[in-house]
Design an enzyme around this catalytic site. Structure first.
Site, PDB file in Angstrom:
ATOM      1  N   LYS A  54       0.845  -1.199   0.000  1.00 17.58           N
ATOM      2  CA  LYS A  54       0.000   0.000   0.000  1.00 17.58           C
ATOM      3  C   LYS A  54       0.876   1.242   0.000  1.00 17.58           C
ATOM      4  CE  LYS A  54      -3.955  -2.288   2.061  1.00 17.58           C
ATOM      5  NZ  LYS A  54      -4.598  -2.759   3.278  1.00 17.58           N
ATOM      6  N   GLN A  98      -4.765  -1.500   9.484  1.00 17.86           N
ATOM      7  CA  GLN A  98      -4.719  -2.825   8.858  1.00 17.86           C
ATOM      8  C   GLN A  98      -5.351  -3.865   9.784  1.00 17.86           C
ATOM      9  OE1 GLN A  98      -3.418  -3.521   5.652  1.00 17.86           O
ATOM     10  NE2 GLN A  98      -4.385  -5.489   6.041  1.00 17.86           N
ATOM     11  N   ASP A 121     -11.320   2.982   3.998  1.00 13.52           N
ATOM     12  CA  ASP A 121     -11.728   1.575   3.917  1.00 13.52           C
ATOM     13  C   ASP A 121     -13.250   1.460   3.792  1.00 13.52           C
ATOM     14  OD1 ASP A 121      -9.990  -0.499   3.728  1.00 13.52           O
ATOM     15  OD2 ASP A 121      -9.674  -0.760   5.880  1.00 13.52           O
TER      16      ASP A 121
END
Ligand code: NAD
Length: 302
Positions: A54, A98, A121
């Site tokens: 990422k 994460q 997200d």
């Protein structure tokens, strides 16, 4: 007949290229550099790879990348303090913690603490609610990537019958909402669905997001259907021999029995190389969108 194989890698690369151009334009016209902060708690090997990838993709797109690594025994309150400081940081437009997080930390509490307009997200209940209400929202990345692949392959999805297998907040539900927004007739199937095979056979678009290797057989697929396989499952691959420890080597497979389904479907995503690469591309897209909205500048279409 053999299905057209949807090249998620190529489509994601194109999307990332367009995002990079949009970032340059934002910098030139508004002196704005989108910034993405990724927080990793613990040492999980797969998570470390995801976070590294990422970070690389964020920098390649010309965005600012902020990475924070906290030890596995980090108390929940310490992580929440980190999230709150990122909420207040004007250089950070997107925040991603994460998952999975260690067991002393509640994933839901973390999600609830991220400012909804920085929740790239798309998991905050406000974003889920806005998506369900047809309002502008930040949308979970894998569902967004899945629907982009379907649209890029089929064009207008209006009136098509979409069957989504899986009803998780991360994948199944948002995919269904996005397909509804595209005017599909949507059926959500799940672990309690009766006669799943028949339900699947009625799908013009079949999205599998279950987490069971090769659950969807070839004869579950309507001839000519578009099959989007979200599943990522690691299975033993004796045909590849053994590793240095004498254990059978492994490979990734989806939730669809690809070798069977490819003979029936019209279009199908492979695993790997289908939906997977779209997830990071859509994370960058969400960060770009979040930066524009926070800065009050017109959103750049990519
Ligand atoms: P989850 O475990 O949260 O949800 C699975 C869903 O499948 C549930 O809603 C359940 O009702 C349904 N289900 C379980 N058994 C079933 C059965 N026998 N028949 C029909 N439905 C059944 O999983 P998730 O987070 O939604 O992820 C689903 C899959 O997608 C996993 O393989 C995951 O690894 C993969 N995934 C891929 C990406 C990507 O980047 N490509 C991202 C997220 C998740």
């Amino acid at each position: 007949m053999t299905a057209h194989i949807i090249d998620g890698k190529a489509i994601a690369a194109e999307l990332r290229g367009r995002i990079g151009l949009a970032v340059t334009e934002l910098q030139n016209t508004h002196n704005l550099t989108p910034g993405l902060a990724v927080v990793l708690v613990g040492e999980d090997a797969a998570s470390q790879v995801y976070v590294r990838n990422k970070g690389i993709a964020t920098k390649q797109a010309g965005m600012a990348s902020f990475e924070f690594r906290l030890p596995a025994d980090t108390p929940q309150e310490t992580l929440l303090d980190k999230v709150r400081s990122l909420n207040d940081d004007p250089d950070v437009h997107g925040i991603l913690v994460q998952f999975p997080v260690p067991e002393q930390i509640s994933q839901q509490v973390v999600v609830d603490t991220i400012r909804p307009d920085k929740d790239v997200d798309g998991l905050h209940p406000i974003n889920a609610g806005r998506l369900a209400s047809g309002l502008p929202a930040l949308t979970p990345c894998t569902p967004l990537g899945s629907v982009i692949l379907a649209k890029q392959t089929l064009g207008d999805l209006t009136g098509k019958h979409a069957v989504v297998i899986g009803r998780s907040n991360l994948v199944g539900k948002p995919v269904a909402q996005l397909l509804l927004k595209e005017n599909c007739t949507v059926t959500i199937a799940h672990s309690r669905t009766q006669d799943l095979a028949s339900v699947c056979r009625s799908a013009d678009i079949l999205v599998a997001a279950v987490g069971i290797a090769e659950l969807v057989k070839g004869d579950w697929v309507k001839p000519g259907a578009c099959v989007i396989d979200v599943g990522i499952n690691r299975v033993e691959a004796p045909e590849k021999g053994v590793d240095d420890a004498g254990q059978p080597k492994t490979k990734l497979v989806g939730d669809v029995a690809f070798d069977e389904a490819v003979k029936v479907a019209g279009h199908i995503t492979p695993v790997p190389g289908g939906v997977g690469p779209m997830t990071i591309a859509c994370l960058l897209r969400n960060t770009l969108t979040a930066a524009c909205r926070q800065a009050g500048v017109p959103e750049v279409e990519v």
